[in-house]
Enzyme design. Structure first.
Site, mmCIF file in Angstrom:
data_model
loop_
_atom_site.group_PDB
_atom_site.id
_atom_site.type_symbol
_atom_site.label_atom_id
_atom_site.label_comp_id
_atom_site.label_asym_id
_atom_site.label_seq_id
_atom_site.Cartn_x
_atom_site.Cartn_y
_atom_site.Cartn_z
ATOM 1 N N GLY A 315 69.940 15.240 0.933
ATOM 2 C CA GLY A 315 68.439 15.304 1.047
ATOM 3 C C GLY A 315 67.626 13.985 0.619
ATOM 4 C CB ALA A 316 65.975 12.586 -1.290
ATOM 5 C CG MET A 317 70.603 8.013 -3.902
ATOM 6 S SD MET A 317 71.228 9.258 -5.010
ATOM 7 C CE MET A 317 71.557 8.118 -6.587
ATOM 8 C CG HIS A 351 64.028 16.229 -7.145
ATOM 9 N ND1 HIS A 351 64.358 17.372 -7.568
ATOM 10 C CD2 HIS A 351 65.108 15.211 -6.900
ATOM 11 C CE1 HIS A 351 65.641 17.198 -8.026
ATOM 12 N NE2 HIS A 351 66.078 16.066 -7.715
ATOM 13 C CD GLU A 352 65.570 12.193 -5.056
ATOM 14 O OE1 GLU A 352 66.115 11.479 -5.602
ATOM 15 O OE2 GLU A 352 65.646 13.521 -4.521
ATOM 16 C CG HIS A 355 66.126 11.846 -10.013
ATOM 17 N ND1 HIS A 355 66.916 12.263 -11.268
ATOM 18 C CD2 HIS A 355 66.539 12.434 -9.075
ATOM 19 C CE1 HIS A 355 67.604 13.230 -10.791
ATOM 20 N NE2 HIS A 355 67.257 13.424 -9.580
ATOM 21 C CD GLU A 374 70.141 15.399 -9.326
ATOM 22 O OE1 GLU A 374 68.774 15.745 -8.891
ATOM 23 O OE2 GLU A 374 70.602 14.265 -9.173
#
Length: 816
Positions: A315-317, A351-352, A355, A374
């Site tokens: 989905g994403a990183m 979200h990313e 992180h 996560e």
């Protein structure tokens, strides 16, 4: 990282792993010499006595031959003499290995253990002495055909031209497929990266580009600044022909969004959203975005890049300084994208970027505690968007994450949030709803337990105490327990602000048990070190409320599958009553306990706003009293409480604690509902019934059920794209449901609008795009998901066989 849903782990991968592990026990190496010595290391984890300090990495991809070459020099610290250096390498051809010294390089031999994806560097009769050394490795490989490691990608322009690119995806164990490295999260190091490319391409990486050198053969070499100390899975580089737009945040961070040239007009929303969210996180965590670098001859540059990759499986990183996304997770077309697209893009960026602090600045020691990355990112995704984008009403969707987690966590195939893992297959299975969604839900429960102010102070203390380090669960619990007793970091500011004195005066302990101190670790270990969650059974007799907890399991005959009596949680219970909407609290530490009310009540509702991660069953006439209140005046309960009542009662039907007709009686109030979460939860519980009836050709029964519960709701909807995000998404759910279930008025209107759209090529495009807008997928869990799917199929079959007669009888009594 956000992962796309996966259905199963490759049997081929499983077979290779199994065979490799079997052969590994016999000391296999890739040396062809029959007299070769066994591989000098027999564990899947690397030795802890050799640690990388700095990587100087040169990467040169060829986008014509789809291969790459590379050179890496690794500064290592040897903590005790050793005859071999063990590190990771996967599918790389090592052409040269040397130990660099003050005089002449010393050639090293290499031996490979494919099953563990390890190589050994050694020289006969030589030992690496304690101290610092530099190893030099030259290597080559094909660009990967998968979406992991250093892989090839492509996209097609509007004119039909196919263009190639190369990108990276290293989490969890794929950096080793791009360059030899110590590919475990605890082996943090600094990286200085150089990328060779053709002039028609650009390259981007984690850090700002310092310079571009022209080489004799017409190639260009981009030289990037040295990174902060970080794990290998966060390294990233992309070679492409992308374009970008940029903006500077209030805190001076230069943010850019990269995408294929023809879609650059769709990058503006992501850019503005990233700017807003990074400013929010800077302030919330009281820690500046942690990627400033001081070049000797350059000004301070702080950057954050976001790149939309055409070929991207995850989905994403969250690569540090260069987060990567699916195009659908980053690009927003104001003329075509739906409200659900905007919500999904905002959440995935939140979200990313979260992180960058949780996961990048502070990283779990090993993958068994992946949830520290996560779960926190998923939780902060909602906290941040709720504040920065209130119009998206993101709080409406947090419950669904917890319900989804519970559906997985209620199976015997579930696992603890923190669970031992060793090999890459086991690690990949940790990227699932338990790590992401359950992790977020128990953090939300802990935040409510400690109060939002104390929780925020604790996580700031945690981040500041462990910056650029690795952590385990206990480090977090210590920070959340000791925020007002520590003399370090921001505790002084908290004391001066009066927070700690107020915290002691009305501490979490006073809310739960006056005589007890708050032991966060003791409480949270019960939620992270055992799988599942509790079913709380409530029985009210006068002013006495009897409470009992047991593990909630969906499987039939649970006594044959697992011993539920061995499970015990410390449960922070919250409740309201018919006489008081003030939230009351009780910490349930034992299997059974009793609390006393100040007066008799008509009803009691536990788990206020679904702040806790548990299901509640109300014995005697408890459910009847709640159903009666919903039918008389459902607004007494919050939207979240109404959704949780729907969820809980249908889960209890599935384990035969509550009869189906009682759950259907509760759902009748939905005809008066106007909020998205109760309605969508009603859909989640009832739509599977429709599908099962459809497959069994029970059309008459199916039509009865949809008319009884949803007709009034459907008839109230207009065919427009007006209103808030939640109102529009609710309208989409209801009209889509009505059309799929062949509701006559919906079919006729949809047919007319579609015909008009075909004729005008524009009419109602936004509505149609919104109507069929896809919601972002999250994460799957390999082989375990197959077992879970089979369990759910079996449960559905058993449920249908058991409840069809009850459903027919209920519909006969309630037909219009």
């Amino acid at each position: 990282m956000l992962l796309a849903q996966s259905c199963c782990l490759s049997c081929f991968t499983f077979a290779i792993l199994f065979c490799g592990l079997f052969v590994g026990n016999h000391g296999m190496t890739v040396n062809t010499d029959t007299n070769a010595s066994p591989f000098p290391w027999d564990k899947i984890r690397l030795p802890e006595t050799v640690k990388p300090q700095h990587y100087d990495l040169l990467i040169h991809p060829n986008l014509t031959s789809l291969t790459f070459t590379g050179v890496v020099q690794i500064l290592i610290e040897v903590e005790q003499d050793t005859r071999a250096i063990i590190l990771h390498s996967k599918n790389l051809q090592i052409s040269k290995a040397q130990l660099l010294g003050s005089r002449h390089p010393q050639d090293l031999q290499t031996s490979e253990f494919e099953a563990y994806e390890q190589i050994a560097l050694f020289s006969d009769g030589f030992s690496f002495e304690k101290g610092n050394h530099v190893v030099h490795l030259e290597f080559s490989a094909n660009l990967s055909d998968s979406f992991h490691g250093f892989y090839k990608g492509r996209y097609t322009t509007n004119s039909g031209e196919v263009r190639m690119l190369a990108s990276t995806q290293f989490e969890a164990t794929h950096a080793r497929a791009a360059f030899p490295c110590f590919d475990e999260p605890a082996f943090k190091a600094n990286f200085t990266i150089r990328v060779r490319r053709e002039s028609r391409h650009i390259s981007i990486s984690n850090m700002p580009k310092l310079r571009t050198a022209e080489l004799a053969d017409g190639l260009l070499e981009d030289q990037f600044d040295t990174t902060v100390k970080m794990s290998t899975y966060l390294v990233a580089f992309i070679i492409c022909d992308f374009q970008s737009i940029s903006k500077t945040s209030q805190h001076g961070i230069e943010i850019s969004v990269y995408t294929v040239p023809e879609k650059i007009s769709q990058a503006e929303y992501a850019l503005n959203t990233a700017v807003t969210l990074l400013d929010f996180y800077d302030d919330y965590f009281d820690i500046p975005y942690p990627l400033p670098k001081h070049g000797e001859f350059f000004n301070i540059i702080v950057l954050a890049d976001l790149a939309a990759i055409p070929d991207f499986q995850s989905g994403a990183m969250e690569n540090w300084g260069l987060s990567t996304y699916r195009e659908s997770g980053l690009l927003f077309d104001p003329e075509k994208s739906s409200s659900s697209d905007k919500l999904g893009i905002t959440k995935v960026i939140a979200h990313e970027l979260a992180h960058q602090w949780f996961g990048n600045l502070v990283t779990m020691q090993w993958w068994n505690d992946l949830w520290l990355n996560e779960g926190f990112a998923k939780f902060m995704e909602y906290v941040s968007v709720n504040i920065t984008h209130p119009e998206l009403q993101v709080d409406d969707y947090f419950l669904e994450k917890c319900f989804t987690a519970m559906s997985v966590d209620s199976l015997t195939s579930s696992h603890p949030i923190s669970t031992p893992v060793e090999n890459p297959a086991e690690i990949s299975e940790m990227f699932d709803d338990v790590s992401y969604r359950k992790g977020a839900c128990i953090l939300n429960m802990l935040r409510d337990f400690l109060t939002p102010e104390a929780f925020k102070a604790g996580i700031i203390h945690y981040l500041k105490s462990h910056s650029y380090q690795n952590t385990v669960n206990a480090h977090l619990w210590e920070s959340l327990t000791n925020i007002c007793t520590s003399d370090e970091l921001d505790s002084g500011r908290l004391k001066h602000d009066g927070f700690c004195s107020k915290f002691r005066a009305k501490s979490p302990a006073s809310k739960w048990f006056m005589e007890d101190s708050v032991d966060v670790r003791a409480i949270m270990d019960t939620w992270t070190l055992q799988e599942g969650f509790p079913l709380i059974t409530v029985e009210v007799k006068g002013q006495e409320v009897t409470l009992k907890q047991e593990r909630f399991l969906r499987e039939a005959n649970t006594s044959k599958t697992t011993n539920t009596s061995s499970f015990l949680w410390q449960v922070p219970l919250t409740y309201i009553t018919s006489h008081s909407s003030a939230v009351q609290r009780f910490l349930l530490k034992s299997e059974k306990d009793v609390l006393y009310l100040p007066e008799k009540v008509d009803w009691i509702k536990f788990n206020v706003d679904l702040r806790g991660y548990y299901i509640v069953h109300y014995e005697s006439r408890g459910w009847d009293a709640l159903i009666n209140q919903l039918q008389q005046n459902h607004s007494v309960f919050s939207s979240n409480d109404r959704a949780s009542l729907i969820h809980d009662i249908f889960q209890l039907v599935s384990i035969e604690k509550v009869p189906l007709d009682k759950a259907l009686n509760l759902s009748l109030y939905l005809s008066k509902e106007s909020e998205i979460m109760p309605v969508t939860q009603g859909f989640n519980e009832l739509v599977p019934f429709y599908k099962l009836m459809e497959k069994r050709n029970m059309e008459e029964l199916e039509n009865q059920l949809k008319v009884v519960i949803f007709k009034t709701l459907i008839d109230r909807q207009s065919w427009s794209d007006d209103g808030s995000v939640s109102e529009r998404m609710l309208r989409n759910y209801l009209l889509l449901f009505a059309c799929v279930r062949r509701y006559p008025s919906c079919i006729s209107t949809a047919t007319r609008l579609f015909q008009q759209w075909k004729e005008s090529d524009a009419f109602a495009f936004a509505l149609i795009g919104s109507f069929f807008g896809s919601l972002a997928q999250d994460q799957g869990s390999g082989l375990r998901s197959v077992q879970q799917a089979l369990q759910k199929i079996q449960q559905n079959i058993l449920w249908m066989d058991r409840n069809v007669p009850l459903l027919k009888a209920w519909l006969d009594r309630n037909s219009l």
